[in-house]
Design a protein around this motif. Structure first.
Motif, PDB file in Angstrom:
ATOM      1  N   TRP A 119       0.822  -1.214   0.000  1.00  0.00           N
ATOM      2  CA  TRP A 119       0.000   0.000   0.000  1.00  0.00           C
ATOM      3  C   TRP A 119       0.853   1.259   0.000  1.00  0.00           C
ATOM      4  CZ3 TRP A 119       0.642   3.105   4.235  1.00  0.00           C
ATOM      5  CH2 TRP A 119       1.149   2.507   5.404  1.00  0.00           C
ATOM      6  N   LEU A 120       2.158   1.103   0.327  1.00  0.00           N
ATOM      7  CA  LEU A 120       3.055   2.263   0.265  1.00  0.00           C
ATOM      8  C   LEU A 120       3.646   2.398  -1.131  1.00  0.00           C
ATOM      9  CD1 LEU A 120       5.245   2.414   3.503  1.00  0.00           C
ATOM     10  CD2 LEU A 120       3.733   4.168   2.593  1.00  0.00           C
ATOM     11  N   THR A 138      -9.278   7.479  -8.506  1.00  0.00           N
ATOM     12  CA  THR A 138      -9.912   7.901  -7.262  1.00  0.00           C
ATOM     13  C   THR A 138     -10.455   6.699  -6.498  1.00  0.00           C
ATOM     14  OG1 THR A 138     -10.682   9.744  -8.600  1.00  0.00           O
ATOM     15  CG2 THR A 138     -11.445   9.669  -6.345  1.00  0.00           C
ATOM     16  N   LEU A 139     -11.141   5.807  -7.221  1.00  0.00           N
ATOM     17  CA  LEU A 139     -11.715   4.625  -6.572  1.00  0.00           C
ATOM     18  C   LEU A 139     -10.609   3.768  -5.956  1.00  0.00           C
ATOM     19  CD1 LEU A 139     -14.505   3.472  -9.063  1.00  0.00           C
ATOM     20  CD2 LEU A 139     -14.759   4.708  -6.908  1.00  0.00           C
ATOM     21  N   VAL A 153     -11.352   8.493 -12.715  1.00  0.00           N
ATOM     22  CA  VAL A 153     -12.320   7.889 -11.793  1.00  0.00           C
ATOM     23  C   VAL A 153     -11.741   6.609 -11.198  1.00  0.00           C
ATOM     24  CG1 VAL A 153     -14.602   6.833 -11.616  1.00  0.00           C
ATOM     25  CG2 VAL A 153     -14.279   8.868 -13.019  1.00  0.00           C
ATOM     26  N   GLN A 161     -11.609  -1.180   5.186  1.00  0.00           N
ATOM     27  CA  GLN A 161     -10.999  -1.370   3.879  1.00  0.00           C
ATOM     28  C   GLN A 161      -9.470  -1.285   3.974  1.00  0.00           C
ATOM     29  OE1 GLN A 161     -13.119   0.994   1.129  1.00  0.00           O
ATOM     30  NE2 GLN A 161     -12.726  -0.412  -0.545  1.00  0.00           N
ATOM     31  N   GLU A 169      -6.338  -4.196   3.392  1.00  0.00           N
ATOM     32  CA  GLU A 169      -5.177  -4.032   2.509  1.00  0.00           C
ATOM     33  C   GLU A 169      -3.889  -3.961   3.328  1.00  0.00           C
ATOM     34  OE1 GLU A 169      -5.154  -3.874  -0.929  1.00  0.00           O
ATOM     35  OE2 GLU A 169      -7.314  -4.243  -0.976  1.00  0.00           O
ATOM     36  N   GLN A 188      -3.398   6.695   5.038  1.00  0.00           N
ATOM     37  CA  GLN A 188      -2.039   6.367   4.611  1.00  0.00           C
ATOM     38  C   GLN A 188      -0.992   7.180   5.371  1.00  0.00           C
ATOM     39  OE1 GLN A 188      -3.488   6.484   0.647  1.00  0.00           O
ATOM     40  NE2 GLN A 188      -2.229   4.768  -0.004  1.00  0.00           N
ATOM     41  N   GLN A 201     -19.282  10.883 -10.474  1.00  0.00           N
ATOM     42  CA  GLN A 201     -18.393  11.394  -9.433  1.00  0.00           C
ATOM     43  C   GLN A 201     -18.428  12.916  -9.453  1.00  0.00           C
ATOM     44  OE1 GLN A 201     -15.160   8.691  -9.150  1.00  0.00           O
ATOM     45  NE2 GLN A 201     -13.838  10.381  -8.558  1.00  0.00           N
ATOM     46  N   ARG A 252      -3.185  -0.588  -7.972  1.00  0.00           N
ATOM     47  CA  ARG A 252      -4.096  -0.180  -9.052  1.00  0.00           C
ATOM     48  C   ARG A 252      -3.873   1.273  -9.443  1.00  0.00           C
ATOM     49  NH1 ARG A 252      -9.936  -3.096  -8.284  1.00  0.00           N
ATOM     50  NH2 ARG A 252      -9.086  -5.202  -8.231  1.00  0.00           N
ATOM     51  N   GLY A 293     -16.634   9.003  -4.814  1.00  0.00           N
ATOM     52  CA  GLY A 293     -15.483   8.229  -5.273  1.00  0.00           C
ATOM     53  C   GLY A 293     -15.085   7.109  -4.344  1.00  0.00           C
ATOM     54  N   GLN A 332     -13.635   3.142   5.926  1.00  0.00           N
ATOM     55  CA  GLN A 332     -12.253   3.334   5.479  1.00  0.00           C
ATOM     56  C   GLN A 332     -11.285   2.460   6.276  1.00  0.00           C
ATOM     57  OE1 GLN A 332     -13.402   4.737   2.661  1.00  0.00           O
ATOM     58  NE2 GLN A 332     -11.374   5.633   2.592  1.00  0.00           N
ATOM     59  N   SER A 342      -9.045   5.465  -2.888  1.00  0.00           N
ATOM     60  CA  SER A 342      -9.897   5.489  -1.702  1.00  0.00           C
ATOM     61  C   SER A 342     -10.037   4.107  -1.092  1.00  0.00           C
ATOM     62  CB  SER A 342     -11.266   6.086  -2.032  1.00  0.00           C
ATOM     63  OG  SER A 342     -12.042   5.144  -2.736  1.00  0.00           O
ATOM     64  N   SER A 343      -9.670   3.051  -1.831  1.00  0.00           N
ATOM     65  CA  SER A 343      -9.701   1.728  -1.215  1.00  0.00           C
ATOM     66  C   SER A 343      -8.286   1.193  -0.985  1.00  0.00           C
ATOM     67  CB  SER A 343     -10.539   0.763  -2.054  1.00  0.00           C
ATOM     68  OG  SER A 343     -10.138   0.799  -3.397  1.00  0.00           O
ATOM     69  N   TYR A 344      -7.310   2.092  -1.001  1.00  0.00           N
ATOM     70  CA  TYR A 344      -5.903   1.782  -0.655  1.00  0.00           C
ATOM     71  C   TYR A 344      -5.276   0.727  -1.546  1.00  0.00           C
ATOM     72  CZ  TYR A 344      -8.179   3.983   3.160  1.00  0.00           C
ATOM     73  OH  TYR A 344      -8.961   4.835   3.869  1.00  0.00           O
ATOM     74  N   ARG A 345      -5.781   0.601  -2.788  1.00  0.00           N
ATOM     75  CA  ARG A 345      -5.171  -0.339  -3.719  1.00  0.00           C
ATOM     76  C   ARG A 345      -4.117   0.414  -4.516  1.00  0.00           C
ATOM     77  NH1 ARG A 345     -10.816  -2.792  -4.537  1.00  0.00           N
ATOM     78  NH2 ARG A 345     -10.664  -4.633  -3.232  1.00  0.00           N
ATOM     79  N   THR A 346      -2.980   0.652  -3.864  1.00  0.00           N
ATOM     80  CA  THR A 346      -1.930   1.462  -4.475  1.00  0.00           C
ATOM     81  C   THR A 346      -1.448   0.840  -5.784  1.00  0.00           C
ATOM     82  OG1 THR A 346      -1.304   2.027  -2.231  1.00  0.00           O
ATOM     83  CG2 THR A 346       0.192   2.725  -3.961  1.00  0.00           C
TER      84      THR A 346
END
Lengths: 252, 327
Positions: A32-33, A206-207, A203, B93, B97, B74, B164, A216, B138, B90, A210-214
């Motif tokens: 995630w980093l 952003t998605l 988009v 989620q 991860e 983060q 969005q 992606r 978003g 948040q 916001s779900s910490y899927r770095t």
């Protein structure tokens, strides 16, 4: 571009990617980093089917926004070239228009013109037309003096001088403007999508963020870079084609 | 002789200054708290703790930061900041991860957010969402949440047009191409009242209890809890007092927030505080306490909707510090 000139930067890129991969392994950096290139590549394969509609939406934005930028840029430059007074009056406003950050302009456009594609075309066109217009104007001003005198001596009309001499002569300048604009038109589209869109790389970014899927987020970055390069390459090829036509004509 | 006295007095003054300075920073640990959004009444207890000196009493020097475009989760997870404001969705989620963040206090017990729409649009119940345009902020969760809310009435969320909207003014956006948005009632809802807007408000938890989450809440990192629990305890002690004060003195608490953030609309802060103060610990034994069952219920909702794969809920929240602060 020839293969000879490409292998050096390609090698440098490969080394950088290898170092990046090694660094994430040695220091065990959390995904995630900073995800490793191999993680990003794997993620890209997994996520690509879902990513494709976003990518197509962005490509459409860029194609429409950018082609209008080319048309507007050349028309504005031509008008300003024909009417020097207009040039003096309008020029400062054109420069000012380039100093308004997209990030504040985009939400305003969304409020004025809604959340459809139109405000995004406008943003892309606004940022991209400026370098094209400036380069085109420069091209018009750098017309070969001797040819110009020659044509004037032969009694050519203003219209004839413009279409037979000044416009063809300016083609390399026009293309350098287009190439500069092409490099950041994809980025502008992505930023515009951040601020309001249904689909698009912005988009998706952003998605994912916001779900910490770095990983992606990085997939989106890589694709954005590839798209930018592709657009740049497209206009590089077009330029070659156009100047070859010019060369051929000169040889006849 | 005179020169020497002057010299000495100058030195003494210098020492005094240095002394004062070290006295001020000595023993006061500097920590940073990252907000989730622009300052608002959700944050009042923190501003109270700062202005009333509760942090100082605990030996802390707290700096309140705005996150900007970077996510607070983060920043805290990577150790760039010690504390932050986040949401149950948040945190769940992030935890899935492997972001090492932990919720240490719930700011509001009941989720005060919900769907907001001008009455003129004719959206009365979640079933009416079909065929409308939703202004999204978003997050992958939004569609799943909408579907959960619509399930009760057999609505279909895939018939909603999601757009969005980013930083657009919701009220202006809803006048043209957006039909409804998700807002925090305590802030945007009260703002709507002040603007005289005629609005409908639909609370998700009324239709899908699993969506009743702790939002917002206060987070810190695994690393802080493991290596510096004293600081975490000191922080929670002060914040606990801050929110207790805001619960009992809404008017004075609002004034503190207005003074600290003069750019806020004072009328909005006062009205919002009046609405929010009794709700901070509504239904709980004390401010900040969190229930495992609610965390589990929401995590299951996220797993069922394939937003996350799995999560260890025991690591996502921690009541230890609140329990000690209560004593």
């Amino acid at each position: 571009m020839k293969i000879k000139s490409i292998w050096k930067p390609a090698l440098a890129l490969l080394i950088a990617i290898a170092l990046w991969e090694a660094a994430t392994k040695v220091w065990q950096i959390e995904v995630w980093l900073l995800p490793s290139p191999s993680t990003i590549a794997k993620e890209m394969i997994i996520v690509f089917p879902a990513f494709l509609p976003h990518m197509l939406a962005t490509i459409k934005l860029v194609l429409v926004g950018f082609s209008s930028a080319i048309v507007i840029g050349i028309i504005v430059a031509t008008l300003l070239h024909i009417f020097p007074t207009a040039r003096e009056i309008v020029m400062p406003f054109l420069v000012i228009s380039q100093n308004i950050p997209t990030i504040v302009l985009a939400p305003l456009f969304m409020i004025w013109f809604g959340l459809g594609d139109f405000p995004k075309y406008l943003i892309i066109a606004m940022t991209a037309f400026f370098p094209i217009a400036i380069a085109t104007l420069d091209g018009f001003n750098q017309t070969n003096r001797e040819c110009l005198h020659y044509m004037q001596m032969m009694g050519a009309t203003k219209k004839q001088t413009f279409f037979k001499l000044q416009l063809p002569d300016a083609i390399p300048s026009i293309f350098s403007g287009i190439k500069i604009a092409a490099t950041y038109s994809v980025m502008t589209a992505v930023v515009a999508e951040w601020l309001g869109a249904q689909k698009g790389i912005g988009v998706f970014m952003t998605l994912s963020a916001s779900s910490y899927r770095t990983s992606r987020v990085f997939v989106a970055i890589v694709i954005t870079i590839i798209l930018s390069l592709a657009f740049f390459g497209l206009f590089l090829a077009l330029e070659k084609w156009f100047t070859r036509w010019k060369r051929n004509e000169g040889a006849q | 002789m005179k020169a020497m006295i002057r010299c000495f007095s100058f030195l003494a003054l210098l020492l005094l200054l240095v002394g004062c300075q070290s006295q001020e920073s000595e023993g006061k640990e500097k920590v940073q708290l990252f907000l989730d959004w622009t300052p608002n009444t959700n944050h009042t207890g923190i501003y109270v703790a700062k202005e009333k000196g509760f942090f100082e009493e605990e030996g802390l020097d707290v700096e309140i930061m705005l996150p900007g475009e970077v996510s607070t989760e983060q920043i805290i997870g990577s150790g760039k900041g010690q504390f932050g404001i986040s949401f149950q969705s948040q945190v769940t989620q992030a935890r899935s991860e492997n972001l090492p963040i932990v919720s240490i206090a719930a700011i509001i017990q009941k989720d005060t957010s919900g769907y907001y729409t001008p009455k003129s649009k004719g959206i009365e119940t979640p079933k009416d969402f079909e065929g409308r345009v939703y202004g999204a902020y978003g997050s992958e969760l939004e569609k799943a949440s909408l579907q959960a809310v619509m399930n009760k009435e057999g609505g279909d969320a895939s018939k909603i047009n999601m757009v969005q909207v980013g930083n657009t003014d919701y009220f202006i956006a809803m006048e043209r191409d957006i039909d409804f948005v998700s807002i925090f009632y305590a802030w945007t809802g009260i703002e709507g009242e002040l603007r005289g807007a005629d609005m409908n408000f639909i609370q998700p938890a009324d239709f899908a209890p699993e969506l009743d989450t702790y939002s917002p809440l206060i987070i810190t990192s695994d690393d802080m809890i493991e290596n510096d629990p004293e600081t975490v305890q000191a922080f929670i002690n002060a914040v606990y007092k801050g929110y207790e004060f805001a619960i009992n003195n809404p008017e004075e608490a609002a004034d503190i927030l207005i003074e600290a953030e003069p750019d806020l609309n004072p009328e909005l802060v006062q009205r919002s505080q009046e609405w929010l103060s009794p709700r901070y610990k509504e239904g709980a034994e004390a401010w900040g306490v969190q229930e495992a069952s609610r965390w589990e219920r929401y995590a299951n909702f996220m797993i069922e909707n394939k937003i996350i794969e799995s999560v260890d809920i025991q690591k996502a929240f921690n009541n230890e510090f609140i329990e000690k602060a209560m004593k």
